[in-house]
Design a protein around this motif. Structure first.
Motif, mmCIF file in Angstrom:
data_model
loop_
_atom_site.group_PDB
_atom_site.id
_atom_site.type_symbol
_atom_site.label_atom_id
_atom_site.label_comp_id
_atom_site.label_asym_id
_atom_site.label_seq_id
_atom_site.Cartn_x
_atom_site.Cartn_y
_atom_site.Cartn_z
ATOM 1 N N ASP A 348 2.331 -1.707 11.883
ATOM 2 C CA ASP A 348 3.128 -1.267 10.756
ATOM 3 C C ASP A 348 2.213 -0.887 9.604
ATOM 4 O OD1 ASP A 348 4.501 -0.152 12.651
ATOM 5 O OD2 ASP A 348 6.091 -1.981 12.436
ATOM 6 N N THR A 352 1.424 1.461 6.980
ATOM 7 C CA THR A 352 1.812 1.644 5.897
ATOM 8 C C THR A 352 1.206 2.246 4.578
ATOM 9 O OG1 THR A 352 4.216 0.326 6.108
ATOM 10 C CG2 THR A 352 3.327 0.206 4.074
ATOM 11 N N ARG A 355 -0.300 5.527 4.900
ATOM 12 C CA ARG A 355 0.508 6.681 4.265
ATOM 13 C C ARG A 355 0.601 6.512 2.846
ATOM 14 N NH1 ARG A 355 1.968 10.851 4.936
ATOM 15 N NH2 ARG A 355 4.239 12.047 4.579
ATOM 16 N N THR A 356 1.122 5.688 2.290
ATOM 17 C CA THR A 356 1.279 5.721 0.922
ATOM 18 C C THR A 356 -0.175 5.834 -0.014
ATOM 19 O OG1 THR A 356 2.139 3.233 1.178
ATOM 20 C CG2 THR A 356 1.038 3.836 -1.237
ATOM 21 N N ALA A 382 5.655 2.321 -0.970
ATOM 22 C CA ALA A 382 5.409 1.414 0.132
ATOM 23 C C ALA A 382 6.760 1.066 0.345
ATOM 24 C CB ALA A 382 3.522 0.266 0.054
ATOM 25 N N THR A 384 9.831 2.080 -0.091
ATOM 26 C CA THR A 384 10.428 3.306 0.384
ATOM 27 C C THR A 384 9.964 3.574 2.389
ATOM 28 O OG1 THR A 384 10.388 3.516 -1.603
ATOM 29 C CG2 THR A 384 11.076 5.346 0.487
ATOM 30 N N LEU A 385 8.387 3.445 2.615
ATOM 31 C CA LEU A 385 8.295 3.284 3.698
ATOM 32 C C LEU A 385 8.674 2.539 4.458
ATOM 33 C CD1 LEU A 385 4.609 5.114 2.815
ATOM 34 C CD2 LEU A 385 6.898 6.269 3.523
ATOM 35 N N GLY A 390 12.425 4.908 6.470
ATOM 36 C CA GLY A 390 11.853 5.490 6.062
ATOM 37 C C GLY A 390 10.148 5.256 6.166
ATOM 38 N N GLN A 391 9.563 4.360 6.897
ATOM 39 C CA GLN A 391 8.280 3.751 7.545
ATOM 40 C C GLN A 391 7.919 4.585 8.810
ATOM 41 O OE1 GLN A 391 6.584 1.095 7.293
ATOM 42 N NE2 GLN A 391 5.059 2.089 8.155
ATOM 43 N N THR A 392 6.645 4.636 7.836
ATOM 44 C CA THR A 392 6.097 5.914 8.927
ATOM 45 C C THR A 392 4.947 5.354 9.746
ATOM 46 O OG1 THR A 392 5.658 7.264 7.718
ATOM 47 C CG2 THR A 392 3.650 7.090 10.153
#
Length: 401
Positions: A348, A352, A355-356, A382, A384-385, A390-392
């Motif tokens: 992850d 992360t 995605r950020t 980051a 928040t994800l 919230g994590q992709t």
């Protein structure tokens, strides 16, 4: 030190970290060649006070004001001045000195390292995140204040020793080497459940937790690629990366006639630190001398950017330019800390970061405030994800080895 030379006066930012401790070790072994002006640490007041007494430092500062009483008490009666907070870290490099070790990990080192540059110091550069987060601004300040950057990362230090700065046009490319980290031979699926303890167990280097995790994801090499771009003024297309598990060849420079100059040495950070300490001469170091017959063989392989996408993300951020490397670094620091805290899985981290970068275009950076603002916003995004829901999550790469 040669007869008649004045001892070099040094200060260390981050003296209790892995780079700082190695620097202190060399200073203690070469007492006649150096005097120590200032030492700083984040929170480890006990070791900081011990180092300050052993080296006869004139000033010691701790970043966290909550730890200041302990430092003050530990150095009471020694005559060593003490202070705390961000301003104290800047004061450490503004005090009279010739040479500064910038050993604070992460973006926290940006302000005091920049302060050292603005004093025109020789700056031994171990904080790669500063060049990643604010490379163009930082190099502009180096030129404006006639400071000298002495790269301490083993790879950049190696290339620096092989790089002909008088004939840059003759250089075809440079090559950074990396060990491949502890998961070099693991499949993508096998890396899903690795633990922080496994990730920090580097096979050849003894480093701090954050750098060790970066080495495991290969983000460390991605950050070094961006750093090399600024240090040697070469585009990404002329900076190669090769996996070299033995960590004996630290860097290579290829010239247009086909010659390749390589720097070899045992994997010990005291070697590049000693070179930076003594530059333009050399400082004695107690490192293990290289015995190629004992090693037997050296192997090399291309990095697998499908299993280790962090290297690809770093190249893309460098190519995109502007503040993209700032976002990359901020998101990575946030994700690594979350992984070490058990909040996310190993895979992850890169997810992360990617995605950020997708959600936050870098934009232009015209001032240090722009860097700080973008860094803060990227960390918030980051985080928040990473937060629950919230994590992709990482997905399987399109192709695995």
């Amino acid at each position: 030190m040669r007869a008649g030379e004045t001892p070099r006066r040094v200060s260390i930012l981050g003296s209790t970290g892995s780079i700082g401790r190695s620097t202190v070790d060399l200073l203690l072994r070469n007492r006649d060649a150096f005097t120590v002006e200032a030492l700083t640490a984040n929170r480890n007041t006990e070791l900081l006070a011990e180092q300050a007494r052993a080296l006869g430092a004139r000033f010691a500062a701790v970043a966290d004001p909550a730890d200041y009483p302990a430092l003050k008490d530990a150095l009471a009666g020694t005559g060593i001045a003490t202070a705390s907070g961000r301003a104290a870290l800047v004061e450490a490099v503004e005090r009279p000195c010739d040479w500064v070790m910038a050993g604070i990990v992460g973006a926290a080192g940006l302000e005091p390292t920049l302060a050292a540059v603005r004093q025109g110091r020789m700056v031994a550069f171990a904080n790669k995140e500063v060049l990643v987060s604010a490379g163009s601004l930082f190099m502009r300040e180096v030129r404006a204040h006639h400071a000298t950057l002495l790269p301490v990362d083993s790879e950049h230090n190696a290339i620096w020793q092989c790089f002909d700065f008088e004939r840059v046009g003759d250089i075809e490319k440079i090559t950074l080497t990396c060990s491949g980290g502890p998961f070099r031979e693991r499949s993508y699926e096998e890396m899903r459940d690795v633990t922080p303890a496994e990730a920090v167990a580097h096979p050849t280097w003894n480093m701090g937790a954050k750098i060790s995790v970066d080495s495991a994801t290969l983000m460390n090499k991605g950050l070094e690629l961006i750093e090399a771009h600024h240090l040697f003024q070469l585009p990404s297309s002329r900076i190669d990366v090769v996996v070299h598990p033995q960590s004996i060849v630290h860097g290579l420079v290829t010239y247009r006639d086909g010659s390749v100059l390589a720097h070899l040495g045992s994997p010990d950070m005291r070697t590049p630190i000693a070179y930076a300490l003594g530059w333009p001469g050399r400082t004695a170091a107690p490192t293990k001398r290289l015995d190629l017959a004992e090693i037997g063989r050296l192997t090399f392989e291309a990095p697998d950017e499908r299993r280790f996408p962090a290297l690809r993300l770093a190249r893309e951020a460098l190519s995109s330019g502007g503040g993209c490397p700032t976002v990359l670094n901020a998101a990575n620091e946030t994700a690594v800390h979350a992984f070490l805290a058990g909040q996310i899985q190993f895979l992850d981290i890169a997810a992360t970061v990617e995605r950020t970068l997708e959600l936050m275009p870098g934009g232009s950076l015209d001032s240090l405030d722009d860097v700080y603002n973008l860094d803060r916003a990227a960390r918030e995004l980051a985080a928040t994800l990473i937060a629950p829901g919230g994590q992709t999550r990482s997905a399987e790469p399109t192709e695995t080895r």
